[in-house]
Design a protein around this motif. Structure first.
Motif, mmCIF file in Angstrom:
data_model
loop_
_atom_site.group_PDB
_atom_site.id
_atom_site.type_symbol
_atom_site.label_atom_id
_atom_site.label_comp_id
_atom_site.label_asym_id
_atom_site.label_seq_id
_atom_site.Cartn_x
_atom_site.Cartn_y
_atom_site.Cartn_z
ATOM 1 N N GLU B 186 0.804 -1.213 0.000
ATOM 2 C CA GLU B 186 0.000 0.000 0.000
ATOM 3 C C GLU B 186 0.840 1.267 0.000
ATOM 4 O OE1 GLU B 186 -3.124 -0.338 -0.354
ATOM 5 O OE2 GLU B 186 -3.095 -2.521 -0.059
ATOM 6 N N GLU B 188 -0.086 4.137 0.590
ATOM 7 C CA GLU B 188 -0.524 5.022 1.694
ATOM 8 C C GLU B 188 0.348 4.854 2.928
ATOM 9 O OE1 GLU B 188 -3.400 4.298 -1.103
ATOM 10 O OE2 GLU B 188 -2.734 2.777 0.290
ATOM 11 N N GLU B 189 1.024 3.721 3.033
ATOM 12 C CA GLU B 189 1.736 3.423 4.280
ATOM 13 C C GLU B 189 3.173 3.959 4.300
ATOM 14 O OE1 GLU B 189 -0.733 -0.684 5.185
ATOM 15 O OE2 GLU B 189 1.299 -0.835 4.404
ATOM 16 N N TRP B 190 3.584 4.578 3.189
ATOM 17 C CA TRP B 190 4.989 4.975 3.093
ATOM 18 C C TRP B 190 5.154 6.428 2.684
ATOM 19 C CZ3 TRP B 190 7.541 0.723 4.710
ATOM 20 C CH2 TRP B 190 6.886 -0.492 4.556
ATOM 21 N N ASP B 293 5.504 4.938 7.565
ATOM 22 C CA ASP B 293 4.681 5.816 8.390
ATOM 23 C C ASP B 293 4.171 4.983 9.557
ATOM 24 O OD1 ASP B 293 2.901 7.514 9.522
ATOM 25 O OD2 ASP B 293 1.788 7.969 7.680
ATOM 26 N N LYS B 296 0.646 4.034 10.493
ATOM 27 C CA LYS B 296 -0.091 3.007 9.745
ATOM 28 C C LYS B 296 0.574 1.647 9.778
ATOM 29 C CE LYS B 296 -1.865 6.666 6.957
ATOM 30 N NZ LYS B 296 -1.449 7.581 5.917
ATOM 31 N N VAL B 297 1.913 1.599 9.815
ATOM 32 C CA VAL B 297 2.559 0.280 9.680
ATOM 33 C C VAL B 297 3.370 -0.205 10.875
ATOM 34 C CG1 VAL B 297 2.697 0.155 7.182
ATOM 35 C CG2 VAL B 297 4.519 1.296 8.434
ATOM 36 N N GLY B 315 8.582 -0.795 10.920
ATOM 37 C CA GLY B 315 7.748 0.376 10.646
ATOM 38 C C GLY B 315 7.783 1.417 11.748
ATOM 39 N N ARG B 371 2.094 4.802 17.321
ATOM 40 C CA ARG B 371 0.691 4.692 16.876
ATOM 41 C C ARG B 371 -0.204 5.378 17.883
ATOM 42 N NH1 ARG B 371 0.177 -0.423 13.158
ATOM 43 N NH2 ARG B 371 -1.786 0.593 12.705
#
Ligand SMILES: Cc1cc2nc3c(=O)[nH]c(=O)nc-3n(C[C@H](O)[C@H](O)[C@H](O)COP(=O)(O)OP(=O)(O)OC[C@H]3O[C@@H](n4cnc5c(N)ncnc54)[C@H](O)[C@@H]3O)c2cc1C
Ligand code: SF4
Lengths: 284, 554
Positions: B186, B188-190, B293, B296-297, B315, B371
């Motif tokens: 994904e 979105e996660e980076w 990020d 998210k990860v 992550g 997180r």
């Protein structure tokens, strides 16, 4: 495991280093001396043995006192413990036979006696490939040539080696022999370090050697013919049965373009040139 | 056959995470082997890089390596600014308070220098335990027996067994992937980080930034200069160089089809930078890498059997509002993983190390930073396109603009709030719209002309050092259809549309009289950033030990 590497200083044949006189003879004085390029493979094989099996590595060379730098170079690449230089006037101008006798005697004098002796395949100046086999004969140990990989078992006092046999097709032959043995490393020799412990040991040795090489003269032993108890009549030029019948100059590299020598005094030859060039002048 | 090699602990990767883990293990007498793929440690690594020592963290790098700051770092950051940009209008906020919140110290670093220094210490420490650090060795997978992880396999070495395997192999961790703990699916996660190290004439850093001994600055840039891509730029002062770069959300980069090197150039040539750069601009190095990020990860349970993930591999890279914290968390996590193994071993239950590590991450507050619960709350609310559209529209309207003017310098205080910085939603609003509106409403125009001419991509690639593994490419295209892999043509930092010298390009091929647009790949100029592992359909691995790109600055 006590190993000895035989190395030789040779003229640096690389472009820009080597000088020839007008007759095409090598000018030794003008050409720097470097380690025989093929000896690098012998050094690698010796280093691999030291890394894997421990023990010591000595580097031995026969030649003028100026060879100290060649030995230092060898020390740095093989992380050698000791250096030996066989050097005096009586040994000079030796052929492969007289060299073999001298080296075999020096090997016999070493304490403790060597388990493995390494040499490179042919020297860049002589190109005979004789010194190794003759040394073995004089010393009395088996020789394995063209070695591309090897492993020693110090407990069983055996050597197992893979050698490259060149025939119509290249083959790899595996041979085994007892120690002490003489190993001629092939230019294709590939050292292999597939265990982390070996690479770590390699790194340790590099550290240790960096200090040692700075003061390499302290690790250098020089032996002359008297130390080796050798009769001058049997070594050096006097002990060399080889007779050099003639020396051919090294042929010049062929030019990129073909050239025809033309005598400008000869009308006939000049006319031929004009004939050849006429079409070009016409814009063809 | 000779016996398999075995160490108590194997640490894969010698970045800050691996160095910390290895030092902590070795100090506790654990026989530790460290394997690093770079030809020298640091030669593969890139960061911005501000390294933080957080007051609340159980471990900072100088706890483990006492002479670190003196020997391996560049300048400390004593002033921190955020510039909101719209055209040539600039509104600058001083966010030194945010920067100093929970900070004992923070130094700019260059990774080649830092990591190679760390590696020497790590080698000395681990060698005493019977292990040591090896460079030029790439770990290519986990060694399993009866389905259990028992060690690692390498390109250059025979398989090695260990009671504890620390995967500190950074972003695009092949070990985390092998263990099934992370995937690279994904965008979105980076983030994608791109950076230039800029040479400065002698004394110029002090003069142009007006710095004394022991002082340094950090500058961040956001607003309308990046073609609407979510992210921002940074500038950090080193001893005699500057680190200037960008960090963008990868999904946004792909959506806007932006060229990373052009976004960097937009920053380098902005009038504001003329304060510090002149037409003598000389770039020492161009580099790029993915950045996870953590929101998210960050893996909540980063272990499996004898394997523990630390740092980017897990992550654990926190974007705290505009401030980027990856190296410090890698250090903390590495040391906590080591602690966990030492404790588990002393209870004769080494297999409990993973669970213990997870507990420590939670109890020491690391997980909450990575997180944050508050962010999760905001995310469900704010990260929806309709919400973003409304927010953006309001901000951009007379009402919003009035609000921005009314808040004026109070905005600076809000930006400096650590509480709010934890919750910044991942949308256009904070990255693009808000800074642009702030600059338009509150900013002043910059008059100076910027004379910088950045090198083009071909020159940037040309001045990098590579040891190409000829005939053995480390990335293979699985699907060359433009729909599957075409995003890499723009997103790859060393490729571009209409540039033939990069990794990815689009081509037309004719087969059986049919024409087809396809993507082709040449890994030679690859900087191993990891982008195409996520945005294209590839079989993605790192090159063999010592091969590939070699960064000299990082
Ligand atoms: C442009 C940019 C700006 C950044 N700015 C900041 C910042 O200002 N502050 C901050 O704290 N963080 C910043 N980061 C993030 C930071 O760089 C990372 O979070 C940090 O480096 C993670 O450390 P690590 O030890 O987990 O991994 P890394 O530092 O990536 O180290 C991983 C190591 O493992 C080695 N390795 C990888 N695979 C293998 C393998 N298979 N076998 C053997 N070895 C392997 C690598 O060569 C490397 O040495 C930035 C990142 C980028 C790209
Ligand atoms: S080819 Fe892939 S990994 Fe290499 S630089 Fe381009 S995007 Fe990064």
């Amino acid at each position: 495991m006590n190993t000895v590497v035989l190395t030789k200083g040779v003229p640096d044949f690389r472009e820009g280093q080597v000088s020839f006189d007008e007759d095409g003879h090598l000018e030794r004085g003008e050409t720097p001396t470097v380690m025989n390029p093929n000896d690098e493979h012998a050094l690698e094989a010796a280093l691999q043995t030291k890394v894997r099996r421990g023990g010591t590595v000595s580097v031995m060379s026969m030649g003028p006192p100026g060879y100290g730098d060649v030995l230092r170079e060898a020390m740095e690449s093989v992380y050698a413990d000791d250096l030996y230089l066989l050097s005096d006037r009586e040994m000079a101008a030796a052929d492969t036979w007289a060299t073999a006798i001298t080296i075999a005697t020096a090997l016999g004098k070493m304490e403790p006696s060597p388990d493995l002796v390494f040499a490179g395949f042919k020297t860049a100046d002589g190109e005979t490939g004789h010194t190794g086999p003759q040394t073995c004969w004089a010393y009395g140990m088996p020789i394995v040539t063209h070695v591309v990989s090897m492993e020693v078992d110090p407990d069983a006092e055996r050597l197992r080696a893979k050698r490259l046999v060149e025939g119509d097709i290249e083959e790899i032959e595996t041979v085994e022999t007892t120690l002490p043995a003489f190993v001629v490393a092939d230019p294709e020799f590939e050292p292999s370090y597939r265990r982390a412990e070996h690479r770590l040991r390699h790194k340790d040795l590099r550290e240790e050697t960096r200090e040692r090489a700075g003061e390499h003269e302290e690790h250098l032993t020089v032996w002359d013919h008297a130390d080796l108890n050798l009769d001058p009549d049997y070594i050096g030029l006097d002990g060399s049965p080889t007779v050099v019948s003639s020396v051919d100059p090294i042929p010049k590299a062929p030019a990129e373009r073909d050239a025809t020598m033309v005598d400008p005094e000869s009308d006939e030859e000049m006319a031929a040139v004009v004939d050849e060039m006429a079409p070009l002048a016409g814009g063809e | 056959m000779t016996e398999r090699e075995r160490y108590e602990a194997v640490v894969v990767g010698a970045g800050p995470g691996g160095a910390a883990a290895a030092a902590a293990l070795a100090r506790n007498g654990v026989e530790t082997l460290v394997l690093e793929r770079g030809v020298e440690t640091g030669s593969k690594n890139v960061s911005g890089g501000l390294l933080y020592a957080e007051a609340s963290a159980p471990y900072a790098i100088d706890d483990l390596f006492p002479e670190f700051r003196e020997a391996a770092a560049e300048r400390p950051v004593t002033d921190y600014y955020l510039h909101n940009l719209a055209g040539d209008r600039v509104k600058t906020f001083d966010i030194t308070d945010l920067h100093e919140h929970d900070t004992e110290w923070s130094d700019a670093v260059l990774r080649r220098k830092m990591d190679s220094w760390l590696a020497e210490r790590v080698h000395e420490l681990t060698r005493e335990t019977g292990g040591g650090l090896l460079t030029g060795v790439r770990v290519n997978g986990l060694l399993r027996e009866d389905g259990e992880i028992v060690g690692v396999t390498c390109d250059e070495l025979d398989p090695i067994e260990a009671d504890f395997v620390v995967a500190a192999d950074g972003v695009n961790s092949e070990l985390a992937r092998d263990a099934g703990l992370m995937d690279w699916e994904e965008p979105e996660e980076w983030f994608q980080g791109v950076k230039a190290v800029v040479d400065m004439p002698e004394g110029a850093v002090d003069d142009r930034f007006d710095l004394d001994d022991g002082e340094g600055e950090a500058h961040l840039f956001s607003g309308d200069l990046f073609e609407g891509v979510r992210g921002g730029g940074f500038l950090y002062t080193n001893e005699d160089t500057l680190s200037i770069g960008t960090v963008f959300h990868l999904d946004s980069l792909v959506a806007e089809e932006a060229e990373p090197h052009e976004l960097l150039d937009a920053l380098l040539t902005h009038p504001l930078l003329a304060r510090w750069l002149d037409d003598g601009y000389e770039e020492l190095e161009y580099a790029a890498k993915l950045v996870p990020d953590s929101k998210k990860v960050a893996h909540p349970s980063p272990h499996r059997g004898r394997l523990a993930l630390v740092g980017d591999a897990a992550g654990q890279m926190q974007a705290q509002g505009p401030i980027i914290k990856g190296m410090n968390h890698a250090v903390t996590a590495g040391a906590l993983a080591a602690e966990a193994f030492v404790e588990a071993r002393s209870r004769s239950d080494p297999d409990a190390a993973g669970a213990l590590y997870e507990r420590k991450l939670r109890e020491e507050g690391v997980m909450e930073k990575l997180r944050p619960r508050r962010y999760r709350a905001v995310r469900t609310l704010a990260e929806h396109d309709p919400v973003t559209d409304v927010l953006d529209a309001v901000l951009d309207s007379p009402v919003g603009r009035f609000g921005v003017r009314a808040l004026g310098d109070d905005l600076e205080r809000l930006y400096g709030s650590p509480f709010l910085s934890m919750m910044v939603p991942d949308t256009r609003t904070p990255y693009v719209t808000l800074p642009t509106v702030i600059a338009e409403e509150l900013g002043d125009p910059v008059e100076t002309k910027n004379g910088v001419t950045p090198p083009d991509l071909a020159d940037r690639i040309g001045s990098l050092t590579y040891d190409v593994d000829v005939g053995n490419p480390h990335i293979e295209l699985v699907d060359d259809a433009v729909g599957a892999s075409g995003d890499a043509v723009t997103a790859c930092p060393v490729s571009a549309r209409d540039f033939g010298g990069g990794c990815y390009r689009e081509e037309t091929v004719r087969t059986n009289g049919e024409e087809r647009r396809v993507v082709s790949l040449d890994t030679q100029p690859c900087v191993e950033c990891g982008t195409c592992a996520v945005v294209a359909d590839t079989d993605w691995e790192h090159p063999r030990g010592g091969k590939g790109v070699e960064f000299r600055q990082g």
